[in-house]
Design a protein around this motif. Structure first.
Motif, PDB file in Angstrom:
ATOM      1  N   PHE A   1       0.783  -1.174  -0.043  1.00  0.00           N
ATOM      2  CA  PHE A   1       0.035   0.118  -0.126  1.00  0.00           C
ATOM      3  C   PHE A   1       0.814   1.230  -0.083  1.00  0.00           C
ATOM      4  N   ALA A   2       1.889   1.160   0.479  1.00  0.00           N
ATOM      5  CA  ALA A   2       2.953   2.365   0.551  1.00  0.00           C
ATOM      6  C   ALA A   2       3.124   3.087  -0.971  1.00  0.00           C
ATOM      7  N   PHE A   3       2.969   4.253  -1.072  1.00  0.00           N
ATOM      8  CA  PHE A   3       2.989   5.046  -2.357  1.00  0.00           C
ATOM      9  C   PHE A   3       4.093   5.815  -2.339  1.00  0.00           C
ATOM     10  N   PHE A   4       5.196   5.833  -1.282  1.00  0.00           N
ATOM     11  CA  PHE A   4       6.214   6.606  -1.038  1.00  0.00           C
ATOM     12  C   PHE A   4       7.296   5.696  -0.531  1.00  0.00           C
TER      13      PHE A   4
ATOM     14  N   VAL B   1       4.220   6.414   9.241  1.00  0.00           N
ATOM     15  CA  VAL B   1       4.186   4.985   8.903  1.00  0.00           C
ATOM     16  C   VAL B   1       4.179   4.309  10.127  1.00  0.00           C
ATOM     17  N   VAL B   2       2.891   3.588  10.341  1.00  0.00           N
ATOM     18  CA  VAL B   2       2.792   3.039  11.771  1.00  0.00           C
ATOM     19  C   VAL B   2       2.230   1.595  11.545  1.00  0.00           C
ATOM     20  N   ILE B   3       2.728   0.620  12.428  1.00  0.00           N
ATOM     21  CA  ILE B   3       2.157  -0.728  12.665  1.00  0.00           C
ATOM     22  C   ILE B   3       1.500  -0.605  14.117  1.00  0.00           C
ATOM     23  N   GLU B   4       0.265  -0.713  14.364  1.00  0.00           N
ATOM     24  CA  GLU B   4      -0.270  -0.595  15.302  1.00  0.00           C
ATOM     25  C   GLU B   4      -0.813  -2.009  15.937  1.00  0.00           C
ATOM     26  N   ALA B   5      -0.302  -2.264  17.147  1.00  0.00           N
ATOM     27  CA  ALA B   5      -0.249  -3.694  17.906  1.00  0.00           C
ATOM     28  C   ALA B   5      -0.600  -3.669  19.166  1.00  0.00           C
TER      29      ALA B   5
ATOM     30  N   GLY C   1      -4.940  10.100  11.690  1.00  0.00           N
ATOM     31  CA  GLY C   1      -4.709  11.093  10.666  1.00  0.00           C
ATOM     32  C   GLY C   1      -3.429  10.857  10.265  1.00  0.00           C
ATOM     33  N   ARG C   2      -2.634   9.563  10.367  1.00  0.00           N
ATOM     34  CA  ARG C   2      -1.036   9.288   9.750  1.00  0.00           C
ATOM     35  C   ARG C   2      -1.333   8.961   8.506  1.00  0.00           C
ATOM     36  N   ARG C   3      -0.336   8.993   7.660  1.00  0.00           N
ATOM     37  CA  ARG C   3      -0.272   8.783   6.211  1.00  0.00           C
ATOM     38  C   ARG C   3      -0.458   7.216   6.020  1.00  0.00           C
ATOM     39  N   LEU C   4       0.117   6.261   6.635  1.00  0.00           N
ATOM     40  CA  LEU C   4      -0.067   4.811   6.370  1.00  0.00           C
ATOM     41  C   LEU C   4       0.084   4.057   7.661  1.00  0.00           C
ATOM     42  N   VAL C   5      -1.094   3.524   7.929  1.00  0.00           N
ATOM     43  CA  VAL C   5      -1.355   2.793   9.133  1.00  0.00           C
ATOM     44  C   VAL C   5      -1.943   1.524   9.040  1.00  0.00           C
ATOM     45  N   CYS C   6      -1.206   0.338   9.803  1.00  0.00           N
ATOM     46  CA  CYS C   6      -1.718  -0.728   9.692  1.00  0.00           C
ATOM     47  C   CYS C   6      -2.120  -1.422  11.097  1.00  0.00           C
TER      48      CYS C   6
END
Length: 324
Positions: free
Chosen positions: A156-159, A218-222, A234-239
């Motif tokens: 999913f990352a576009f950057f 860029v965040v991985i939420e666990a 509101g972050r750019r890319l969050v899993c």
């Protein structure tokens, strides 16, 4: 054989039970159960908060030693894949992506519809067995979940990004951080623990430990903590990998919507894994420091004291129940 069983209709029914030894089919391995990892799902099943039906052998985070069967030498260490495709099958299961099952008719060993690996003997079809190189292979199932999270994150990352934030220093968060370090990223981990093993485990990885939430995009939420998830929208890319409680927290949906749209943000959830992820997770564990993986396992409980393995205690990171 001895097996850990629960009656899904009766909370608190966990018992060590004598059951007939399993008989492997022609395409199955017969495996001596060595250990299972205990996670929140197991504890929910024991408390009667998850699952319906009758008696179930629990245990989905597995480690065993092959006794006999095709494709593996006797004595080989293996772990078993948890999910099985639905019988219909749906479009995802038909392509081998049964971790993405669309109609919910999948089964899962030790969780939904199939007996698990919490037994001194078990069988598994060869196609659902994955080799591991050490007893740290009991971490293969959670590692496979994290491998899938990273796979989807990068898809999913576009950057380009060179740093990542992991929220939560439990097993999933620590393994996510470990993979980030393996990929050469600047890894930051947020958790509330002031002492105990978590800060040391993070820092010994070469990652940075925080007790205040940093501003990484860029965040991985666990953790699954609703208030924390709300702060990350509101972050750019969050899993999202954590399963939340039913706690209700106020969220400014309009602001979150605005932030996501104007920043081309992506928030997505992921759970479970398929054979591809397990095999990659085995390679990930092979590249890891075995001493660090062992330090993640903060309690090893003998089978004779199995009840203690399902208790949550201060300082726990990963609890493993030894079956041998």
């Amino acid at each position: 054989m001895r097996a850990l069983t629960v009656d899904l209709a009766r909370p608190g029914s966990l018992a060590l039970t004598e059951l007939p030894d399993p008989v492997p089919g022609p395409d199955e391995l017969l495996v001596e159960g060595l250990a299972i990892g205990i996670c929140g799902t197991d504890r929910e099943i024991v408390r009667g908060e998850f699952g319906t039906g009758g008696e179930l052998v629990i245990g989905h985070e597995s480690l065993g030693r092959v006794i006999s069967g095709p494709g593996f030498a006797p004595g080989s260490l293996v772990a078993g894949v948890v999910r099985r495709p639905d019988p219909v099958p749906c479009a995802a299961c038909a392509r081998g992506e049964f971790d993405m099952c669309l109609n919910g008719q999948y089964t899962e060993r030790g969780i939904t519809g199939i007996d698990g690996y919490g037994a001194t003997l078990w069988t598994v079809p060869t196609q659902y067995a994955v080799g591991v190189s050490s007893r740290a292979g009991v971490l293969l199932e959670p590692a496979s979940v994290v491998v899938k999270a990273w796979e989807r994150l990068e898809r999913f990352a576009f950057f380009d990004f060179d740093s990542v934030l992991v929220t939560g220093a439990g097993p999933i968060g620590l393994l996510a951080a470990m993979i980030g370090v393996q990929r050469g990223l600047d890894v930051h981990v947020f958790d509330l623990a002031e002492s105990g093993p978590k800060p040391d485990l993070v820092e010994s990885l070469g990652a940075t430990y925080h007790r205040r939430l940093p501003g990484h995009e860029v965040v991985i939420e666990a953790t699954g903590a609703p208030e924390l998830v709300a702060q990350l929208l509101g972050r750019r890319l969050v899993c999202l990998t954590g399963v939340p409680s039913t706690e209700v927290v106020p969220v400014d949906v309009g602001q979150a919507n605005r932030d996501l749209v104007l920043r081309n943000g992506i928030v997505f959830g992921t759970v479970n894994s398929n054979v591809r992820h397990y095999r990659e997770a085995s390679a990930v564990l092979d590249r890891a420091d075995d001493a660090w993986l062992s330090a993640m396992i903060t309690r090893r409980v003998p089978l004779s004291s199995y009840v203690e393995a399902f208790e949550s205690r201060p300082g726990d990171v990963k609890v493993v129940l030894e079956l041998d």
